[in-house]
Design an enzyme around this catalytic site. Structure first.
Site, PDB file in Angstrom:
ATOM      1  CG  HIS A  72      22.891  34.107  39.991  1.00 45.00           C
ATOM      2  ND1 HIS A  72      22.662  35.547  39.454  1.00 45.00           N
ATOM      3  CD2 HIS A  72      22.260  34.083  41.029  1.00 45.00           C
ATOM      4  CE1 HIS A  72      22.088  36.068  40.564  1.00 45.00           C
ATOM      5  NE2 HIS A  72      21.852  35.091  41.574  1.00 45.00           N
ATOM      6  CE1 TYR A 202      26.791  40.512  33.642  1.00 45.49           C
ATOM      7  CE2 TYR A 202      28.548  41.980  33.455  1.00 45.49           C
ATOM      8  CZ  TYR A 202      27.962  40.803  34.140  1.00 45.49           C
ATOM      9  OH  TYR A 202      29.109  40.560  34.721  1.00 45.49           O
ATOM     10  N   PRO A 294      36.403  44.788  34.792  1.00 46.12           N
ATOM     11  CG  PRO A 294      35.197  46.805  35.947  1.00 46.12           C
ATOM     12  CD  PRO A 294      36.482  46.448  35.072  1.00 46.12           C
ATOM     13  CE  LYS A 298      35.779  35.131  32.951  1.00 46.74           C
ATOM     14  NZ  LYS A 298      34.587  34.788  33.739  1.00 46.74           N
ATOM     15  CE1 TYR A 385      29.316  37.645  33.522  1.00 49.22           C
ATOM     16  CE2 TYR A 385      28.752  35.399  34.875  1.00 49.22           C
ATOM     17  CZ  TYR A 385      28.828  36.809  34.800  1.00 49.22           C
ATOM     18  OH  TYR A 385      28.440  37.778  35.911  1.00 49.22           O
TER      19      TYR A 385
HETATM   20  P1  FAD Z   1      44.056  42.535  46.498  1.00 46.54           P
HETATM   21  O1  FAD Z   1      42.741  42.344  46.848  1.00 46.54           O
HETATM   22  O2  FAD Z   1      44.652  43.849  45.903  1.00 46.54           O
HETATM   23  O3  FAD Z   1      45.016  42.457  47.870  1.00 46.54           O
HETATM   24  C1  FAD Z   1      46.419  42.774  47.969  1.00 46.54           C
HETATM   25  C2  FAD Z   1      46.598  42.965  49.445  1.00 46.54           C
HETATM   26  O4  FAD Z   1      47.929  43.347  49.579  1.00 46.54           O
HETATM   27  C3  FAD Z   1      45.777  44.196  49.976  1.00 46.54           C
HETATM   28  O5  FAD Z   1      45.224  43.654  51.097  1.00 46.54           O
HETATM   29  C4  FAD Z   1      46.757  45.295  50.041  1.00 46.54           C
HETATM   30  O6  FAD Z   1      46.343  45.950  51.430  1.00 46.54           O
HETATM   31  C5  FAD Z   1      48.052  44.721  50.479  1.00 46.54           C
HETATM   32  N1  FAD Z   1      49.530  45.145  50.008  1.00 46.54           N
HETATM   33  C6  FAD Z   1      49.437  46.159  48.857  1.00 46.54           C
HETATM   34  N2  FAD Z   1      50.760  46.437  48.809  1.00 46.54           N
HETATM   35  C7  FAD Z   1      51.497  46.000  50.018  1.00 46.54           C
HETATM   36  C8  FAD Z   1      52.793  46.033  50.580  1.00 46.54           C
HETATM   37  N3  FAD Z   1      53.673  46.941  49.895  1.00 46.54           N
HETATM   38  N4  FAD Z   1      53.048  45.592  51.680  1.00 46.54           N
HETATM   39  C9  FAD Z   1      52.137  44.741  52.242  1.00 46.54           C
HETATM   40  N5  FAD Z   1      50.710  44.617  51.828  1.00 46.54           N
HETATM   41  C10 FAD Z   1      50.428  45.309  50.718  1.00 46.54           C
HETATM   42  N6  FAD Z   1      37.045  41.846  40.385  1.00 46.54           N
HETATM   43  C11 FAD Z   1      35.800  41.436  40.186  1.00 46.54           C
HETATM   44  O7  FAD Z   1      35.611  40.298  39.732  1.00 46.54           O
HETATM   45  N7  FAD Z   1      34.708  42.336  40.097  1.00 46.54           N
HETATM   46  C12 FAD Z   1      34.553  43.491  40.718  1.00 46.54           C
HETATM   47  O8  FAD Z   1      33.711  44.254  40.677  1.00 46.54           O
HETATM   48  C13 FAD Z   1      35.869  44.159  40.898  1.00 46.54           C
HETATM   49  N8  FAD Z   1      35.850  45.327  41.474  1.00 46.54           N
HETATM   50  C14 FAD Z   1      37.081  45.907  41.814  1.00 46.54           C
HETATM   51  C15 FAD Z   1      37.079  47.307  42.190  1.00 46.54           C
HETATM   52  C16 FAD Z   1      38.319  47.695  42.461  1.00 46.54           C
HETATM   53  C17 FAD Z   1      38.316  49.122  43.086  1.00 46.54           C
HETATM   54  C18 FAD Z   1      39.578  47.008  42.589  1.00 46.54           C
HETATM   55  C19 FAD Z   1      41.106  47.776  42.698  1.00 46.54           C
HETATM   56  C20 FAD Z   1      39.308  45.828  41.984  1.00 46.54           C
HETATM   57  C21 FAD Z   1      38.334  45.031  41.593  1.00 46.54           C
HETATM   58  N9  FAD Z   1      38.089  43.776  41.172  1.00 46.54           N
HETATM   59  C22 FAD Z   1      36.836  43.347  40.754  1.00 46.54           C
HETATM   60  C23 FAD Z   1      39.255  42.842  41.211  1.00 46.54           C
HETATM   61  C24 FAD Z   1      39.220  42.019  42.363  1.00 46.54           C
HETATM   62  O9  FAD Z   1      38.614  42.597  43.704  1.00 46.54           O
HETATM   63  C25 FAD Z   1      40.772  41.698  42.559  1.00 46.54           C
HETATM   64  O10 FAD Z   1      41.111  40.911  41.199  1.00 46.54           O
HETATM   65  C26 FAD Z   1      41.044  40.938  43.720  1.00 46.54           C
HETATM   66  O11 FAD Z   1      40.866  41.701  44.845  1.00 46.54           O
HETATM   67  C27 FAD Z   1      42.525  40.312  43.637  1.00 46.54           C
HETATM   68  O12 FAD Z   1      43.093  39.753  44.937  1.00 46.54           O
HETATM   69  P2  FAD Z   1      44.351  39.887  45.538  1.00 46.54           P
HETATM   70  O13 FAD Z   1      44.646  39.408  46.729  1.00 46.54           O
HETATM   71  O14 FAD Z   1      45.236  39.413  44.272  1.00 46.54           O
HETATM   72  O15 FAD Z   1      44.737  41.606  45.480  1.00 46.54           O
HETATM   73  C1  DHB Z   2      30.034  42.383  39.927  1.00 51.64           C
HETATM   74  C2  DHB Z   2      31.326  43.197  39.360  1.00 51.64           C
HETATM   75  C3  DHB Z   2      31.239  42.811  38.212  1.00 51.64           C
HETATM   76  O1  DHB Z   2      32.475  43.439  37.400  1.00 51.64           O
HETATM   77  C4  DHB Z   2      30.738  41.886  37.409  1.00 51.64           C
HETATM   78  O2  DHB Z   2      30.962  41.676  36.124  1.00 51.64           O
HETATM   79  C5  DHB Z   2      29.473  41.273  37.982  1.00 51.64           C
HETATM   80  C6  DHB Z   2      29.309  41.723  39.109  1.00 51.64           C
HETATM   81  C7  DHB Z   2      29.739  42.827  41.234  1.00 51.64           C
HETATM   82  O3  DHB Z   2      30.398  43.875  42.114  1.00 51.64           O
HETATM   83  O4  DHB Z   2      28.637  42.437  41.799  1.00 51.64           O
END
Ligand code: FAD
Ligand code: DHB
Length: 395
Positions: A72, A202, A294, A298, A385
Site C-alpha cells: 500500500h 481511519y 493499535p 506499530k 506510519y
Molecule cells: P506475542 O505475540 O504476545 O507472543 C508472546 C508469546 O509468548 C505467545 O505465543 C505466548 O503464548 C507466549 N508466552 C507468554 N507467556 C509465556 C510464558 N510464561 N511461558 C512461555 N511462553 C509464554 N499490533 C498491531 O500492529 N496491530 C493490531 O491490530 C494489533 N492487535 C492486537 C490485538 C491484541 C489482542 C493484542 C494482544 C496485540 C495486538 N497487536 C497489534 C500487537 C501485536 O500483535 C504484538 O505487538 C505482537 O504480537 C508482538 O509479538 P511478540 O512476539 O512480542 O508477543
Molecule cells: C490493523 C490494525 C491496526 O491497528 C491498524 O492501525 C491497521 C490495521 C489490522 O488489524 O489490520
C-alpha cells in the site's frame, strides 16, 4: 539440557529472533506455553513496515509474504464528512507498507523454525521460570508433560508478551514501568467480504473511531471504538455493521459489503514501556517490554527493531567476541520505542472520542483540517506510519 540462547515465547518476536540467530549458526531453544495451533490462530496485527518486511527476508521466510502481501502506498483519513488521502509513498521518498496478517507471518515462521536444526521448540512448556540471569550463567526452569526440566543457556531472550514470565521475574527495584490505560477498547471483526476501499480508512467520527482494514482482496478486518464495559456477546454482526456505516462518510458506507463474522474480539488500549530492556544476561523483546495502542499499527513493527538490535548484538558476541552492542541494546531499542509510543498516543488522541464534551471533537477537527492542509503535517503522519528507521550506527 543446554543451549546458547534460551527464548521464552514462540510469538513473532521469539520465532524471528531464533531464525536470525540460526543463520549465523547460533543455537536456541524456544519455550512456548501454548500449542502451535493456538499461537497461529490469534488474530492480531495486519500491517508490516519496511523494517519488518526486511527482517522476514533476512530470516529467509519471506517467499509467501512477497507473493501474497498487498503493498500500500497510502492511507485515508475521514472526518467531518471529508475523505483525505495521505500519499505516504510520495511524502516519504518511496516508502510503503504491506498488508500481511500476523497469523500468516507466524505460520511462515513456524514452518521454517520447525525444520531448522539450530532451533528446538518446546510447546506447552508450563511454569517457565528464569533464574540467575543478573550475573553469570542463566537457567530456565519449566515443566513439560509433568516433568521438571532445567535449561542452561548463555543468554535469555524474554519474547513472552505483556503477560509473560520474563519481565515478572525482574526484582521490582531494578525496573521502571510507564503505563497509560485508555478509557476505551477496539472491537474487531474479521469477515470474508471484499474490503470497502483499496487502502485503509481511519475514521474520526463523533460517535467514536472506526478503522477499515483488510487481509486480502476477499477478507476484511474492521474495528470500532467501544466503551471498556462493552461485551462481545452484545455485538451481533448486524449491530456491528450498522454502527460501522454510521461512522463512515455516506458514499463509503454505501459501498460496504457485509457478511457473517469469522471472528470478533475486544482489545483494550494501553501505552506501556519498561526501562531498561536488559537485566544482566536477560533481554526483553517486543510486547514483553512495551505495548502501544493499535492506532498507528506499530505493535508488531516495534518488536521488529528489538529483534534486529538483539540479533545483531548476539551475533557480534558469538562471531566477533564483541559485547559493545549488547551493552547498547536497551538504550538503542528504547529510543525507537519511545518514538512509536509518542506517535501511537498522538494518532490515538486525534482520532478517538475521549468524552462527550463537544469542544474536544471541534479541536480534533481543527487539528485534522490543519494537518491535511499542510505538507509538513501530512509528512509527519506519513513518516511515522511507514516506520522510523533503525539506528544505522548499530553494527
Ligand atoms: P506475542 O505475540 O504476545 O507472543 C508472546 C508469546 O509468548 C505467545 O505465543 C505466548 O503464548 C507466549 N508466552 C507468554 N507467556 C509465556 C510464558 N510464561 N511461558 C512461555 N511462553 C509464554 N499490533 C498491531 O500492529 N496491530 C493490531 O491490530 C494489533 N492487535 C492486537 C490485538 C491484541 C489482542 C493484542 C494482544 C496485540 C495486538 N497487536 C497489534 C500487537 C501485536 O500483535 C504484538 O505487538 C505482537 O504480537 C508482538 O509479538 P511478540 O512476539 O512480542 O508477543
Ligand atoms: C490493523 C490494525 C491496526 O491497528 C491498524 O492501525 C491497521 C490495521 C489490522 O488489524 O489490520
Amino acid at each position: 539440557m543446554q543451549t546458547q540462547v534460551g527464548i521464552i515465547g514462540g510469538g513473532p518476536s521469539g520465532l524471528c529472533l531464533a531464525r536470525l540467530l540460526s543463520l549465523s549458526g547460533i543455537k536456541s531453544v524456544i519455550l512456548e506455553r501454548q500449542t502451535r495451533e493456538y499461537v497461529e490462530a490469534r488474530i492480531r496485527a495486519g500491517i508490516l513496515e519496511q523494517g519488518m518486511i526486511d527482517l522476514m527476508r533476512r530470516a529467509k521466510v519471506s517467499e509467501r509474504m512477497d507473493r501474497e502481501g498487498l503493498v500500500h502506498d497510502g492511507i485515508v483519513l475521514t472526518f467531518n464528512g471529508r475523505e483525505e488521502r495521505i500519499d505516504m509513498k510520495k511524502l516519504t521518498g518511496g516508502h510503503q507498507v504491506m498488508v500481511y496478517g500476523q497469523t500468516e507471518l507466524t505460520k511462515d515462521l513456524y514452518d521454517a523454525v520447525l525444520k531448522d536444526d539450530n532451533i528446538t521448540v518446546i510447546f506447552e512448556a508450563r511454569d517457565v521460570h528464569p533464574k540467575d540471569f543478573l550475573e553469570g550463567r542463566p537457567q530456565l526452569d519449566f515443566i513439560k508433560d509433568g516433568r521438571q526440566i532445567a535449561l542452561d543457556c548463555d543468554f535469555i531472550a524474554g519474547c513472552d508478551g505483556y503477560h509473560g514470565a520474563s519481565r515478572a521475574s525482574v526484582p521490582r527495584g531494578m525496573i521502571t514501568e510507564y503505563e497509560r490505560i485508555y478509557p476505551f477498547g477496539w472491537l474487531g471483526l474479521l469477515s470474508d467480504t471484499p474490503p470497502v476501499h483499496e487502502e485503509l480508512i481511519y475514521a474520526n467520527h463523533k460517535r467514536g473511531f472506526a478503522l477499515c482494514s483488510q487481509r486480502s482482496h476477499t477478507r476484511s478486518r474492521y474495528y470500532l471504538q467501544v466503551g471498556l464495559d462493552e461485551k462481545v456477546e452484545d455485538w451481533s454482526d448486524e449491530r456491528f455493521w450498522e454502527e460501522l456505516k454510521k461512522r463512515l462518510p455516506g458514499h463509503i458506507a454505501d459501498k460496504l459489503v457485509t457478511g457473517p463474522s469469522l471472528e470478533k474480539s475486544i482489545a483494550p488500549l494501553r501505552s506501556f514501556v519498561t526501562e531498561p530492556m536488559r537485566f544482566g544476561n536477560m533481554f526483553l523483546v517486543g510486547d514483553a517490554a512495551h505495548i502501544v495502542p493499535p492506532t498507528g499499527a506499530k505493535g508488531l513493527n516495534l518488536a521488529a527493531s528489538d529483534m534486529y538490535y538483539l540479533s545483531t548484538a548476539l551475533i557480534a558476541h558469538y562471531t566477533e567476541g564483541r559485547d559493545d552492542l549488547l551493552d547498547r541494546y536497551s538504550e538503542t531499542a528504547l529510543r525507537r520505542v519511545w518514538a512509536a509510543v509518542r506517535f501511537s498516543w498522538w494518532f490515538t488522541s486525534i482520532m478517538h472520542k475521549f468524552n462527550d464534551d463537544p469542544i474536544e471533537h471541534k479541536i480534533q477537527l481543527a487539528e485534522l483540517d490543519y494537518l491535511m492542509g499542510s505538507t509538513a503535517g501530512q509528512t509527519t503522519i506519513a513518516e511515522n506510519y511507514v516506520g522510523l528507521p533503525f539506528d544505522p550506527s548499530f553494527k
